[in-house]
Design an enzyme around this catalytic site. Structure first.
Site, short mmCIF file in Angstrom:
data_model
loop_
_atom_site.label_atom_id
_atom_site.label_comp_id
_atom_site.label_asym_id
_atom_site.label_seq_id
_atom_site.Cartn_x
_atom_site.Cartn_y
_atom_site.Cartn_z
N ARG A 72 0.82 -1.22 0.00
CA ARG A 72 0.00 0.00 0.00
C ARG A 72 0.85 1.26 0.00
O ARG A 72 0.39 2.33 -0.43
CB ARG A 72 -0.97 0.02 1.21
N TYR A 129 -12.49 17.65 -17.09
CA TYR A 129 -12.98 16.27 -17.07
C TYR A 129 -14.13 16.20 -16.05
O TYR A 129 -14.01 16.73 -14.94
CB TYR A 129 -11.83 15.32 -16.68
N LYS A 148 -5.17 5.92 -19.66
CA LYS A 148 -5.34 6.36 -21.04
C LYS A 148 -4.04 6.13 -21.84
O LYS A 148 -3.60 5.01 -21.95
CB LYS A 148 -5.77 7.82 -21.03
N ASP A 178 -3.73 18.83 -15.59
CA ASP A 178 -4.05 17.46 -15.99
C ASP A 178 -3.52 17.30 -17.41
O ASP A 178 -4.04 17.88 -18.36
CB ASP A 178 -5.57 17.23 -15.92
N1 PLP Z 1 -8.44 13.17 -16.25
C1 PLP Z 1 -8.93 13.06 -17.51
C2 PLP Z 1 -8.61 14.14 -18.51
C3 PLP Z 1 -9.73 11.98 -17.87
O1 PLP Z 1 -10.21 11.90 -19.11
C4 PLP Z 1 -10.03 10.99 -16.89
C5 PLP Z 1 -10.88 9.83 -17.21
O2 PLP Z 1 -11.52 9.76 -18.22
C6 PLP Z 1 -9.51 11.15 -15.60
C7 PLP Z 1 -8.72 12.23 -15.33
C8 PLP Z 1 -9.81 10.13 -14.52
O3 PLP Z 1 -9.02 8.99 -14.72
P1 PLP Z 1 -9.38 7.52 -14.23
O4 PLP Z 1 -10.58 7.05 -15.01
O5 PLP Z 1 -8.12 6.75 -14.52
O6 PLP Z 1 -9.68 7.60 -12.76
#
Ligand code: PLP
Length: 391
Positions: free
Chosen positions: A56, A110, A207, A182
């Site tokens: 962890r 997002y 992704k 991000d």
């Molecule tokens: N940030 C962006 C730009 C995303 O598109 C996503 C998910 O689609 C996330 C964060 C969240 O990621 P996760 O689904 O791996 O928790």
């Protein structure tokens, strides 16, 4: 990486392959094996709890290799992986913000991040405000005495706009805020936030970083000091990444350069094809001069990414028909994999936002979003062309 290699100024593709690999290699293995062990022998010398080797605490050999590789990719000091992108985002925000603090965020985010800051963080006494990322003149007025951080996305989802990123990092520095970005859509291949003054870069590693639509993972990249603070919070909140998922992410990362450059090229070709098509009303892609922030994308990015969105002249009915009509892209949320994916964000990534919030940002019910995969672009374009034909 060995010390001789460290002294060479290695380029991104070489770092993708070699950075973070153990020296000497474990048992001579060319691929770092999975350390499927939850705990490790304890020397008994009474160190800090956070330094115990325990699954962890995100410090197995699989974690350590990933942390070094990810930091090297964005020219930053340190990195940390998480059990998901949302674990990375939530753990980071809960580290740098506390009760009474305020955070400024880009308005078009997002959906999961938007929900977290508007629906969950207020219960912790953390408030938020929203700004247009392309209107720096308006930022000062949104600042509060308790504002601690500024949060943006490299390429906004789902309209693919690029804000005043350089100005955002400078504004944060000037006002003593931490700057967070991000960087999921751009990836380190196209944009490296630390080089432009951002304090922390966040990723949904689910992704592009992994790239094969088969794990959920997250990452944050930044200074040793900030990453160390976030790790302590992660150790308590528990959103750590399983070693087998670490192994898959590590394997996926090695091909990030070739994948993303190919996706940059294919998405640009598809965006240009769509922009010329008479059934298409508008296309959002940072590589097109008609998309807000194109000049900034040209100045800041090494490529425009593999994500695009568009509106059809026939509205919602035409969008539904089109999505049913294409045969190659899989109709599914998420992005960044080898297979093209297609969705309507109003029903997937942004379904948690109220229709009024979506409308204010220009996210219509008929907007179609595509994550361009690694299929041959001629096949993909022909498939789109067929599905765009009037019935
Ligand atoms: N940030 C962006 C730009 C995303 O598109 C996503 C998910 O689609 C996330 C964060 C969240 O990621 P996760 O689904 O791996 O928790």
């Amino acid at each position: 990486m060995g010390s001789a290699m460290k002294q060479m100024r290695l380029r991104l593709d070489t770092r993708l392959v070699h950075a973070g690999e153990p020296v000497p290699r474990v048992g001579g293995a060319v691929a770092l094996p999975v350390f499927q062990s939850s705990t490790y022998e304890y020397s008994g010398d009474g160190g800090d709890y956070h330094d115990l080797k325990y699954i962890r605490l995100n410090n197995t050999p699989n974690h350590a290799a990933l942390h070094t590789k990810l930091a090297a990719l964005e020219n930053a000091e340190d990195a940390l992986v998480f059990g998901s992108g949302m674990a990375a985002i939530s753990t980071t925000l809960l580290t740098i913000l506390g009760a009474g603090d305020h955070v400024l965020l880009q308005d078009c985010l997002y959906g999961g991040t938007h929900d977290l800051v508007t629906k969950d963080l207020p219960a912790y006494g953390i408030s938020c405000g929203f700004i247009r990322a392309d209107k720096p003149a308006q930022w000062q007025a949104a600042l509060k005495p308790n504002t601690r951080a500024l949060y943006v996305e490299t390429i906004s989802n789902p309209l693919m706009q690029v804000g005043e990123l350089k100005a955002a990092a400078a504004f944060a520095k000037k006002h003593g805020l931490l700057s967070l970005i991000d960087n999921t859509f751009a990836t380190p291949v196209n944009f490296r936030p630390a080089e432009w003054g951002f304090d922390l870069s966040l990723h949904s590693a689910t992704k592009y970083l992994n790239g094969h639509s088969d794990i959920v993972a997250g990452a944050v990249i930044g200074s040793k000091d900030l990453i160390g603070r976030i790790k302590r919070k992660l150790d308590h909140l528990g959103g750590s990444l399983d070693p087998h998922a670490c192994f898959l992410l590590h394997r996926g990362l090695k091909t990030l350069g070739v994948r993303v450059r190919q996706q940059n090229q294919s998405a640009l070709r598809l965006a240009r094809f769509l922009a010329r098509h008479r059934a298409v009303k508008s296309v959002n892609y940072p590589g097109l001069p008609t998309t807000r922030g194109h000049a900034r994308a040209q100045a800041l990015f090494d490529g425009f990414g593999g994500m695009l969105s568009f509106e059809l002249r026939g509205g919602l009915a035409a969008a539904r028909r089109f999505i049913q009509g294409v045969t190659l892209p899989v109709v599914a949320p998420s992005l960044g994999g080898v297979e093209s994916l297609i969705t309507r964000p109003a029903t997937t990534s942004h379904a948690g936002m109220s229709p009024a919030d979506r409308a204010a940002l220009g996210i219509t019910d008929s907007l179609v979003r595509v994550s361009v995969g690694l299929e041959d672009i001629i096949d993909l374009t022909e498939d789109f062309n067929r599905a765009l034909r009037p019935v």
